[in-house]
Design a protein around this motif. Structure first.
Motif, PDB file in Angstrom:
ATOM      1  N   UNK A 295     -12.290  45.341  26.514  1.00 40.40           N
ATOM      2  CA  UNK A 295     -13.918  45.553  26.224  1.00 40.40           C
ATOM      3  C   UNK A 295     -14.686  44.589  25.530  1.00 40.40           C
ATOM      4  N   UNK A 296     -15.758  44.473  25.770  1.00 44.26           N
ATOM      5  CA  UNK A 296     -16.576  43.470  25.199  1.00 44.26           C
ATOM      6  C   UNK A 296     -16.995  43.522  23.619  1.00 44.26           C
ATOM      7  N   UNK A 297     -16.603  42.655  22.880  1.00 44.22           N
ATOM      8  CA  UNK A 297     -16.806  42.660  21.508  1.00 44.22           C
ATOM      9  C   UNK A 297     -17.876  42.044  20.878  1.00 44.22           C
ATOM     10  N   UNK A 298     -19.148  41.950  21.722  1.00 41.36           N
ATOM     11  CA  UNK A 298     -20.268  41.383  21.487  1.00 41.36           C
ATOM     12  C   UNK A 298     -21.548  41.851  22.094  1.00 41.36           C
ATOM     13  N   UNK A 299     -22.489  41.472  21.706  1.00 44.52           N
ATOM     14  CA  UNK A 299     -23.709  41.850  22.366  1.00 44.52           C
ATOM     15  C   UNK A 299     -24.254  40.674  23.257  1.00 44.52           C
ATOM     16  N   UNK A 300     -24.847  41.064  24.512  1.00 40.28           N
ATOM     17  CA  UNK A 300     -25.296  40.125  25.284  1.00 40.28           C
ATOM     18  C   UNK A 300     -26.743  40.391  25.776  1.00 40.28           C
ATOM     19  N   UNK A 301     -27.516  39.331  25.939  1.00 42.14           N
ATOM     20  CA  UNK A 301     -28.904  39.642  26.422  1.00 42.14           C
ATOM     21  C   UNK A 301     -29.040  38.699  27.598  1.00 42.14           C
ATOM     22  N   UNK A 302     -29.385  39.273  28.836  1.00 46.88           N
ATOM     23  CA  UNK A 302     -29.790  38.581  29.996  1.00 46.88           C
ATOM     24  C   UNK A 302     -31.207  38.657  30.090  1.00 46.88           C
ATOM     25  N   UNK A 303     -31.761  37.501  30.538  1.00 43.98           N
ATOM     26  CA  UNK A 303     -33.175  37.499  30.472  1.00 43.98           C
ATOM     27  C   UNK A 303     -33.507  36.935  31.863  1.00 43.98           C
TER      28      UNK A 303
END
Length: 320
Positions: A295-303
């Protein structure tokens, strides 16, 4: 004999002059027809520009009718299909949207909307009912999920700003919905059955840009991918993963927020982006949970940013 020869030559000259005049008349006629066609093409191009502007207007109006801000709930399939369902779709609930009922196999619940916490009636807990713009059931495919936002993605090429984000508890399927199997380095192309919203949106943007190139549009497409882990930024497109660099949120001259020192990479086709997505997925911070062993343990922002220009009409767009 000389006079006869002269008369014959004069007759031939007159015939040639007549032929030249006929050709000139034909050329003049063709020139007029060509000008009419040019005027017609110019008129059609002008009409097309107007039709495209009208399409953008109608699409914007449709988005406003659907809601500029839409909340869609996706129900994750149960870990044990043999157990009674906890979440049940109830809808549509006009004019609000679709309802979602939280049930308890061990108790009989009646649903009341608007209560902040479950209530107890006669010793039994009373469930809550929530209403969303749409509810996607467990059997909903990745392609059907993308259909819900495809028009919004397309509007990026019309110069609109679009934001799609997934919200939910750890292990609820946010990364799978957004990236699909790219989270595990698998196939991320939109033709892949399990591809998520990001790779499908990338394919959509490049496909639409290719179609619009026939109308004189050229596009510059840039992407960036940042992770927020333990209140720190990590640039997922920077292959120097171990290198710490100063990154913070700042604003440009127009007041738009951006992350300093974040790599924004120009890309020429969707396959390049898919490669970057696979590389970024391997760099994200993950760990096991009770419902997901990775499971991903972070936030990710794709732009994804799109700059477009039409030399024929002088139009320009900036979306993302």
């Amino acid at each position: 004999e000389g006079r006869e020869r002269e008369a014959a030559l004069m007759g031939e000259v007159r015939e040639r002059e007549s032929q030249v005049a006929a050709v000139e008349d034909q050329v003049s006629l063709l020139d007029r027809e060509a000008q009419l066609l040019r005027d017609k093409v110019e008129g059609m191009q002008s009409d097309k520009v107007g039709m495209l502007a009208e399409r953008r207007r109608l699409q914007a109006a449709l988005q406003e009718l659907r809601g500029n801000i839409r909340v869609i709930c996706r129900i994750k399939p149960a870990a044990d299909p043999a157990q009674p369902p906890i979440l049940t779709m109830r809808g549509p609930v006009k004019p609000l949207g679709f309802g979602l009922e939280i049930t308890d196999p061990s108790q009989t619940r009646e649903v009341v909307r608007g209560t902040p916490t479950p209530m107890r009636v006669g010793g039994l807990r009373e469930a809550a009912r929530f209403v969303f713009d749409h509810v996607l059931e467990p059997q909903t495919s990745q392609a059907e999920v993308f259909d819900e936002v495809a028009e919004m993605v397309e509007s990026v090429l019309d110069g609109y700003k679009v934001c799609i984000f997934a919200y939910g508890q750890t292990g609820s399927g946010k990364t799978y919905t957004m990236q699909g199997h790219s989270a595990e380095g698998g196939d991320v192309g939109a033709d892949a059955k399990e591809a998520g919203l990001i790779p499908r949106a990338v394919e959509k943007v490049f496909s639409e840009a290719k179609e619009r190139a026939a109308d004189g549009w050229t596009h510059c497409i840039q992407v960036s991918f940042v992770e927020i882990y333990r209140e720190q930024f990590r640039d997922l497109l920077d292959n120097r993963y171990g290198l710490e660099k100063q990154m913070e949120i700042t604003r440009d001259e127009a007041g738009n927020p951006h992350v300093s020192n974040l790599i924004s990479m120009e890309v020429l086709n969707a396959e390049v982006v898919h490669t970057l997505l696979r590389r970024a997925a391997r760099a994200r911070a993950t760990s096991a949970t009770s419902s997901n062993d990775r499971s991903s343990r972070s936030h990710a922002v794709f732009t994804l940013k799109v700059e477009g220009f039409n030399k024929a009409t002088g139009q320009s767009i900036s979306g993302g």
